[in-house]
Design an enzyme around this catalytic site. Structure first.
Site, PDB file in Angstrom:
ATOM      1  N   THR A 160      16.871 -25.030 -15.388  1.00  0.00           N
ATOM      2  CA  THR A 160      17.251 -25.383 -13.860  1.00  0.00           C
ATOM      3  C   THR A 160      17.830 -24.216 -13.372  1.00  0.00           C
ATOM      4  O   THR A 160      18.772 -23.511 -14.105  1.00  0.00           O
ATOM      5  CB  THR A 160      18.144 -26.684 -13.666  1.00  0.00           C
ATOM      6  OG1 THR A 160      18.512 -26.840 -12.447  1.00  0.00           O
ATOM      7  CG2 THR A 160      19.326 -26.916 -14.568  1.00  0.00           C
ATOM      8  N   GLY A 161      17.648 -24.006 -11.990  1.00  0.00           N
ATOM      9  CA  GLY A 161      18.299 -22.720 -11.350  1.00  0.00           C
ATOM     10  C   GLY A 161      17.501 -21.970 -10.496  1.00  0.00           C
ATOM     11  O   GLY A 161      16.429 -22.450 -10.100  1.00  0.00           O
ATOM     12  N   GLY A 205       8.243 -22.846  -8.540  1.00  0.00           N
ATOM     13  CA  GLY A 205       9.231 -22.380  -9.228  1.00  0.00           C
ATOM     14  C   GLY A 205       8.884 -22.320 -10.592  1.00  0.00           C
ATOM     15  O   GLY A 205       7.811 -22.461 -11.077  1.00  0.00           O
ATOM     16  N   ASP A 206       9.942 -22.454 -11.690  1.00  0.00           N
ATOM     17  CA  ASP A 206       9.719 -22.386 -12.906  1.00  0.00           C
ATOM     18  C   ASP A 206       9.445 -23.668 -13.455  1.00  0.00           C
ATOM     19  O   ASP A 206       8.947 -23.763 -14.492  1.00  0.00           O
ATOM     20  CB  ASP A 206      10.665 -21.959 -13.762  1.00  0.00           C
ATOM     21  CG  ASP A 206      12.246 -22.779 -13.337  1.00  0.00           C
ATOM     22  OD1 ASP A 206      12.294 -23.154 -12.232  1.00  0.00           O
ATOM     23  OD2 ASP A 206      13.088 -22.925 -14.089  1.00  0.00           O
ATOM     24  N   ARG A 247       5.194 -22.361  -2.180  1.00  0.00           N
ATOM     25  CA  ARG A 247       5.973 -21.873  -3.211  1.00  0.00           C
ATOM     26  C   ARG A 247       6.143 -22.643  -4.561  1.00  0.00           C
ATOM     27  O   ARG A 247       6.521 -23.871  -4.430  1.00  0.00           O
ATOM     28  CB  ARG A 247       7.442 -21.485  -2.703  1.00  0.00           C
ATOM     29  CG  ARG A 247       8.523 -20.888  -3.799  1.00  0.00           C
ATOM     30  CD  ARG A 247       9.435 -21.552  -4.401  1.00  0.00           C
ATOM     31  NE  ARG A 247      10.447 -21.306  -5.293  1.00  0.00           N
ATOM     32  CZ  ARG A 247      11.207 -21.767  -6.174  1.00  0.00           C
ATOM     33  NH1 ARG A 247      11.120 -23.158  -6.188  1.00  0.00           N
ATOM     34  NH2 ARG A 247      12.118 -21.238  -6.905  1.00  0.00           N
ATOM     35  N   THR A 278      17.501 -30.372  -9.778  1.00  0.00           N
ATOM     36  CA  THR A 278      16.259 -30.612 -10.362  1.00  0.00           C
ATOM     37  C   THR A 278      16.791 -31.372 -11.750  1.00  0.00           C
ATOM     38  O   THR A 278      17.866 -31.318 -12.061  1.00  0.00           O
ATOM     39  CB  THR A 278      15.958 -29.069 -10.892  1.00  0.00           C
ATOM     40  OG1 THR A 278      15.338 -28.593  -9.664  1.00  0.00           O
ATOM     41  CG2 THR A 278      14.872 -29.112 -11.906  1.00  0.00           C
TER      42      THR A 278
HETATM   43  N1  ASP Z   1      14.343 -24.183 -10.955  1.00  0.00           N
HETATM   44  C1  ASP Z   1      14.059 -24.787  -9.810  1.00  0.00           C
HETATM   45  C2  ASP Z   1      13.149 -24.021  -8.756  1.00  0.00           C
HETATM   46  O1  ASP Z   1      13.250 -22.862  -8.992  1.00  0.00           O
HETATM   47  C3  ASP Z   1      14.915 -25.275  -8.913  1.00  0.00           C
HETATM   48  C4  ASP Z   1      16.313 -26.193  -9.471  1.00  0.00           C
HETATM   49  O2  ASP Z   1      16.463 -25.994 -10.626  1.00  0.00           O
HETATM   50  O3  ASP Z   1      17.167 -26.552  -8.767  1.00  0.00           O
HETATM   51  O4  ASP Z   1      12.242 -24.630  -8.110  1.00  0.00           O
END
Ligand code: ASP
Length: 304
Positions: free
Chosen positions: A212-213, A192-193, A190, A162
């Site tokens: 990120t995560g 994410g954050d 879905r 990301t």
């Molecule tokens: N945080 C991102 C998500 O959950 C993914 C990522 O940071 O790689 O969609």
């Protein structure tokens, strides 16, 4: 420890917390280096923090080896769904899009909401909004690379790559921006954050944060806002970033973030193997870090 002396303008960028990217260190470092050089020129000539953060993220969206825009991770059905958000620290204006399937630059669509009444648009409406902002409309297959097709077969469920940026401009204003294709093999729909203000992205007058995560844990801890709140309560960026990641870890999840305060001090902590990242601030040379498998991950404050 932050001296309190303002070192702006400043910028930090990340290319996602995750595993080592064998063989990709050099191209990713080159991409981040170019983005920082250009961001520096923009900031030195007085461009505002939002423009520079959006420029940085938009450039990384075009880069095949990062998980945003072209080259995004694939959903379980082999298609791409992208999300992005941006926040302006001076007045806390925010813009975000989720579940975008056609906008070449989701972050530009998000930025097009900064002065609108709405903060977050999803799906087809977000793609239509992107067109009205002048963002190129592409068929979904445009975003799908052979590399991501292979990876969907071999490593579904992984997050990583990301992209995000935080900036402090010459006028002392902060901004944060984040963009993603989500988690590899995620079910369509879905989110994410990354497009959620307060979870994946935050900027106010004290701090700008891009996370990120494992997105669900960043949502459940309000990670970006959590870190910024600590800075507002006078914590250093190092402590604020580390504490936010501790809360994420307490939910059994990992990741990273970049955080910049109003004096131009940056921290870029992560709890995964790697998080490609870079930073520049006035009076210093740009620095890029790409973790290699034989190296221990660098934790806490880097550079500066
Ligand atoms: N945080 C991102 C998500 O959950 C993914 C990522 O940071 O790689 O969609």
């Amino acid at each position: 420890v932050d001296s309190g002396i303002v070192h702006g303008p400043a910028v930090a960028i990340h290319g996602g917390a995750g595993g080592y990217r064998e063989g990709l260190g050099e191209p990713i470092a080159a991409c981040l280096g170019e983005v920082l050089d250009r961001a520096r020129l923009m900031l030195e000539r007085g461009d505002d923090a939002v423009s520079v953060a959006v420029y940085a993220v938009s450039t990384m969206e075009s880069f095949e080896f990062l998980n945003a825009g072209y080259g995004s991770a694939l959903c379980s059905d082999g298609t791409v769904e992208m999300s992005a958000s941006v926040m302006r620290g001076s007045d806390r204006a925010a813009g975000a899009v989720a579940g975008v399937r056609h906008a070449e630059h989701p972050i530009r669509a998000a930025a097009g909401l900064l002065d609108a009444r709405e903060v977050l648009l999803i799906g087809e409406a977000a793609d239509r909004h992107a067109v009205s902002c002048g963002v190129e409309h592409r068929p979904n297959e445009f975003f799908v690379t052979a590399r991501q097709r292979d990876r969907l077969r071999s490593s579904a469920g992984e997050h990583g790559a990301t992209v995000g940026a935080v900036c402090l401009d010459l006028h002392g204003a902060l901004a944060a921006a984040t963009s993603t294709g989500g988690v590899r093999g995620q079910p369509p729909g879905r989110v994410g954050d990354s497009p959620l203000v307060g979870a994946g992205t935050w900027a106010d007058q004290n701090a700008a944060v891009s996370c990120t995560g494992e997105g669900e844990a960043f949502i459940r801890t309000g990670a970006a806002h959590c870190a910024a709140r600590l800075v507002a309560d006078r914590a250093s960026v190092e402590i604020a970033g580390a504490k936010a990641l501790e809360e994420v870890a307490a939910l059994g999840a990992s990741g990273g973030l970049i955080i910049l305060n109003s004096t131009g001090t940056v921290a870029m902590p992560f709890t995964t193997q790697a998080m490609p990242r870079g930073t520049w601030r006035a009076g210093e040379q740009p620095e890029v870090f790409v973790d290699e498998p034989n190296q221990r991950p660098v934790q806490g404050r880097v550079g500066g």
